[in-house]
Design a protein around this motif. Structure first.
Motif, PDB file in Angstrom:
ATOM      1  N   SER A  21       0.841  -1.197   0.000  1.00  0.00           N
ATOM      2  CA  SER A  21       0.000   0.000   0.000  1.00  0.00           C
ATOM      3  C   SER A  21       0.877   1.249   0.000  1.00  0.00           C
ATOM      4  CB  SER A  21      -0.920   0.004   1.228  1.00  0.00           C
ATOM      5  OG  SER A  21      -1.803  -1.100   1.193  1.00  0.00           O
ATOM      6  N   VAL A  22       0.317   2.347  -0.459  1.00  0.00           N
ATOM      7  CA  VAL A  22       1.094   3.596  -0.514  1.00  0.00           C
ATOM      8  C   VAL A  22       0.759   4.541   0.637  1.00  0.00           C
ATOM      9  CG1 VAL A  22       1.439   3.473  -3.009  1.00  0.00           C
ATOM     10  CG2 VAL A  22      -0.565   4.696  -2.098  1.00  0.00           C
ATOM     11  N   LEU A  23      -0.458   4.418   1.197  1.00  0.00           N
ATOM     12  CA  LEU A  23      -0.844   5.265   2.320  1.00  0.00           C
ATOM     13  C   LEU A  23      -1.696   4.469   3.308  1.00  0.00           C
ATOM     14  CD1 LEU A  23      -1.889   8.648   0.629  1.00  0.00           C
ATOM     15  CD2 LEU A  23       0.099   8.280   2.107  1.00  0.00           C
ATOM     16  N   HIS A  24      -1.426   4.684   4.580  1.00  0.00           N
ATOM     17  CA  HIS A  24      -2.257   4.146   5.652  1.00  0.00           C
ATOM     18  C   HIS A  24      -3.237   5.249   6.039  1.00  0.00           C
ATOM     19  CE1 HIS A  24      -2.565   3.522  10.263  1.00  0.00           C
ATOM     20  NE2 HIS A  24      -3.476   2.756   9.678  1.00  0.00           N
ATOM     21  N   VAL A  25      -4.523   5.025   5.795  1.00  0.00           N
ATOM     22  CA  VAL A  25      -5.536   6.059   6.029  1.00  0.00           C
ATOM     23  C   VAL A  25      -6.337   5.696   7.277  1.00  0.00           C
ATOM     24  CG1 VAL A  25      -5.669   6.932   3.681  1.00  0.00           C
ATOM     25  CG2 VAL A  25      -6.993   4.917   4.281  1.00  0.00           C
ATOM     26  N   TYR A  26      -6.330   6.590   8.253  1.00  0.00           N
ATOM     27  CA  TYR A  26      -6.897   6.277   9.555  1.00  0.00           C
ATOM     28  C   TYR A  26      -7.598   7.499  10.155  1.00  0.00           C
ATOM     29  CZ  TYR A  26      -7.015   4.252  14.284  1.00  0.00           C
ATOM     30  OH  TYR A  26      -7.405   3.746  15.507  1.00  0.00           O
ATOM     31  N   PRO A  27      -8.846   7.750   9.754  1.00  0.00           N
ATOM     32  CA  PRO A  27      -9.607   8.851  10.353  1.00  0.00           C
ATOM     33  C   PRO A  27     -10.083   8.460  11.753  1.00  0.00           C
ATOM     34  CG  PRO A  27     -10.966   7.689   8.777  1.00  0.00           C
ATOM     35  CD  PRO A  27      -9.610   7.045   8.711  1.00  0.00           C
ATOM     36  N   CYS A  28      -9.156   8.395  12.662  1.00  0.00           N
ATOM     37  CA  CYS A  28      -9.366   7.839  13.997  1.00  0.00           C
ATOM     38  C   CYS A  28     -10.328   8.696  14.823  1.00  0.00           C
ATOM     39  CB  CYS A  28      -8.008   7.733  14.695  1.00  0.00           C
ATOM     40  SG  CYS A  28      -8.103   7.070  16.364  1.00  0.00           S
ATOM     41  N   ILE A  29     -11.216   8.030  15.575  1.00  0.00           N
ATOM     42  CA  ILE A  29     -12.169   8.753  16.417  1.00  0.00           C
ATOM     43  C   ILE A  29     -11.961   8.442  17.900  1.00  0.00           C
ATOM     44  CG2 ILE A  29     -13.922   8.945  14.611  1.00  0.00           C
ATOM     45  CD1 ILE A  29     -15.394   6.587  15.935  1.00  0.00           C
ATOM     46  N   VAL A  30     -10.899   7.709  18.248  1.00  0.00           N
ATOM     47  CA  VAL A  30     -10.602   7.392  19.648  1.00  0.00           C
ATOM     48  C   VAL A  30      -9.236   7.972  20.003  1.00  0.00           C
ATOM     49  CG1 VAL A  30     -11.963   5.286  19.571  1.00  0.00           C
ATOM     50  CG2 VAL A  30      -9.510   5.156  19.125  1.00  0.00           C
ATOM     51  N   ASN A  31      -8.996   8.133  21.287  1.00  0.00           N
ATOM     52  CA  ASN A  31      -7.692   8.606  21.738  1.00  0.00           C
ATOM     53  C   ASN A  31      -6.726   7.421  21.813  1.00  0.00           C
ATOM     54  OD1 ASN A  31      -8.033  11.423  22.065  1.00  0.00           O
ATOM     55  ND2 ASN A  31      -9.152  11.094  23.966  1.00  0.00           N
ATOM     56  N   GLU A  32      -5.995   7.213  20.734  1.00  0.00           N
ATOM     57  CA  GLU A  32      -5.010   6.141  20.708  1.00  0.00           C
ATOM     58  C   GLU A  32      -3.938   6.387  21.775  1.00  0.00           C
ATOM     59  OE1 GLU A  32      -4.607   3.357  19.228  1.00  0.00           O
ATOM     60  OE2 GLU A  32      -5.645   3.343  17.289  1.00  0.00           O
ATOM     61  N   LEU A  33      -3.518   5.295  22.429  1.00  0.00           N
ATOM     62  CA  LEU A  33      -2.428   5.406  23.395  1.00  0.00           C
ATOM     63  C   LEU A  33      -1.071   5.239  22.731  1.00  0.00           C
ATOM     64  CD1 LEU A  33      -3.826   3.468  26.495  1.00  0.00           C
ATOM     65  CD2 LEU A  33      -3.946   5.903  25.965  1.00  0.00           C
ATOM     66  N   CYS A  34      -1.057   4.643  21.530  1.00  0.00           N
ATOM     67  CA  CYS A  34       0.185   4.519  20.761  1.00  0.00           C
ATOM     68  C   CYS A  34      -0.127   4.368  19.273  1.00  0.00           C
ATOM     69  CB  CYS A  34       1.016   3.338  21.259  1.00  0.00           C
ATOM     70  SG  CYS A  34       2.591   3.156  20.363  1.00  0.00           S
ATOM     71  N   CYS A  35      -0.808   3.298  18.899  1.00  0.00           N
ATOM     72  CA  CYS A  35      -1.198   2.922  17.533  1.00  0.00           C
ATOM     73  C   CYS A  35      -0.115   2.112  16.840  1.00  0.00           C
ATOM     74  CB  CYS A  35      -1.590   4.120  16.675  1.00  0.00           C
ATOM     75  SG  CYS A  35      -2.414   3.591  15.128  1.00  0.00           S
ATOM     76  N   ILE A  36      -0.115   0.824  17.149  1.00  0.00           N
ATOM     77  CA  ILE A  36       0.855  -0.106  16.576  1.00  0.00           C
ATOM     78  C   ILE A  36       0.671  -0.225  15.065  1.00  0.00           C
ATOM     79  CG2 ILE A  36       1.606  -2.520  16.551  1.00  0.00           C
ATOM     80  CD1 ILE A  36       0.889  -2.626  19.541  1.00  0.00           C
ATOM     81  N   SER A  37      -0.576  -0.181  14.590  1.00  0.00           N
ATOM     82  CA  SER A  37      -0.802  -0.340  13.151  1.00  0.00           C
ATOM     83  C   SER A  37      -0.120   0.774  12.363  1.00  0.00           C
ATOM     84  CB  SER A  37      -2.296  -0.393  12.830  1.00  0.00           C
ATOM     85  OG  SER A  37      -2.939   0.813  13.192  1.00  0.00           O
ATOM     86  N   SER A  38      -0.088   1.975  12.920  1.00  0.00           N
ATOM     87  CA  SER A  38       0.605   3.078  12.249  1.00  0.00           C
ATOM     88  C   SER A  38       2.107   2.842  12.242  1.00  0.00           C
ATOM     89  CB  SER A  38       0.291   4.406  12.936  1.00  0.00           C
ATOM     90  OG  SER A  38       1.046   5.454  12.354  1.00  0.00           O
TER      91      SER A  38
END
Length: 347
Positions: A238-255
């Protein structure tokens, strides 16, 4: 050094599921860190398991067998450990990877017996200090990470392929309109959607609604949970990871994983994403509330479109994201930092 982990508030998974059927972010972080520490230490993980034994040098034991006669140099509680006050360990740590009130209150009872609380981002540190009055001197700020060996090989990207690889209820519904705007400008754009709630041991994937809203667009491949090897393949292509996140991530391993794959993150500026993503360097953060700003979808889509239309800029951000994640978030590096902290606490 003898190191013990305790994680009772989880489901029945094994070390092999990390590469196999898949496990959640907290479980994956535990597996990765335990494997790294086990290269130079005796490591025991106490958790619900029907498959005890040694895997990748780590000894997995059912949590019901933990007793206060055990001796540890360092003991790390992930969920509340009732035995913690009486446990025979030189150093006792709580590794906090959840922010819900019930989780925090459950282990606050044993806070007087803990030598240090490990957090996974500056946002997480501030959250615990502000909401649960954890004193700053007790906190060791670390992070989650990636296993660089899994991302060292590069493969060709698929032109204009986007990926979303978090559980569905963290912002996937917002992508419906965002993707529509992007596809109006870039007709050959595509989207891969991975992950569902079976990663957390649930029987129901919990994604039927999301499958339905994307079902009429053949450019969207809704894969749900996939084995790690396949997930990494899609992250790399993939060329971009798109994540319109609506929660307060504590880290975000997927990113962190996508960045290691050379796939920059475009996300909302929520929680720890502000530090997980270096804005303008390893990705972009949209500082806008999707539920208050009527232009949110357009702003998010415009960021995607501008990068897809500028291959040189996209390649630059891709290389920067990859270099940053591999150098700053590798579990080998993090394990060394943990060992230094252990020695400090033991000293």
């Amino acid at each position: 050094m003898k190191i013990g982990f305790h994680f009772s508030q989880t489901w029945d998974w094994s070390d092999e599921d990390f590469e196999g059927r898949g496990i959640g972010g907290t479980e994956g972080a535990l597996v990765s860190m335990a494997r790294e520490l086990a290269k130079h230490n005796q490591v025991y993980v106490y958790k619900p398991t029907s498959k005890p034994g040694q895997f990748h040098g780590v000894n997995y034991v059912d949590h019901s067998l933990l007793n206060k006669e055990e001796n540890f140099d360092v003991f790390i509680s992930i969920s509340r450990t009732p035995l913690l006050p009486d446990l025979n360990s030189k150093v006792k740590i709580h590794w906090s990877m959840e922010d819900s009130e019930t989780w925090v209150q459950s282990w606050q009872q044993t806070l007087p017996y803990i030598d240090s609380v490990f957090t996974i981002s500056p946002f997480h540190t501030e959250h615990l200090m502000k909401n649960y009055q954890i004193p700053r001197h007790m906190i060791f700020e670390t992070t989650c990470g990636i296993s660089s060996d899994l991302y060292k090989d590069k493969i060709d990207k698929v032109k204009n392929q986007l990926i979303y690889c978090s559980v569905p209820n963290r912002g996937l519904a917002l992508l419906e309109h965002i993707f529509f705007i992007v596809s109006s400008e870039i007709p050959d754009v595509s989207l891969i959607v991975t992950s569902d709630f079976t990663l957390w041991g649930h029987a129901d994937p919990g994604n039927s609604y999301y499958r339905e809203i994307f079902s009429k667009d053949p450019r969207v491949r809704f894969l749900g949970k996939v084995p790690r090897e396949e997930l990494i393949y899609h992250q790399k292509t993939s060329v971009l990871h798109v994540y319109p996140c609506i929660v307060n991530e504590l880290c975000c391993i997927s990113s962190l994983e996508c960045q290691a794959a050379g796939t920059p993150t475009i996300a909302t500026k929520k929680g720890a994403l502000e530090t997980t993503v270096a804005h303008g360097y390893s990705g972009y953060l949209i500082d806008s509330n999707p539920f208050e700003n009527p232009d949110f979808h357009q702003e998010f889509a415009d960021c995607i479109i501008s990068l897809l239309k500028n291959p040189k800029k996209l390649e630059q951000i891709s290389n920067q994201a990859r270099a940053r994640s591999l150098s700053e978030f590798d579990y080998a590096k993090l394990a060394k930092e943990w060992m230094n902290k252990f020695k400090e606490l033991l000293g």
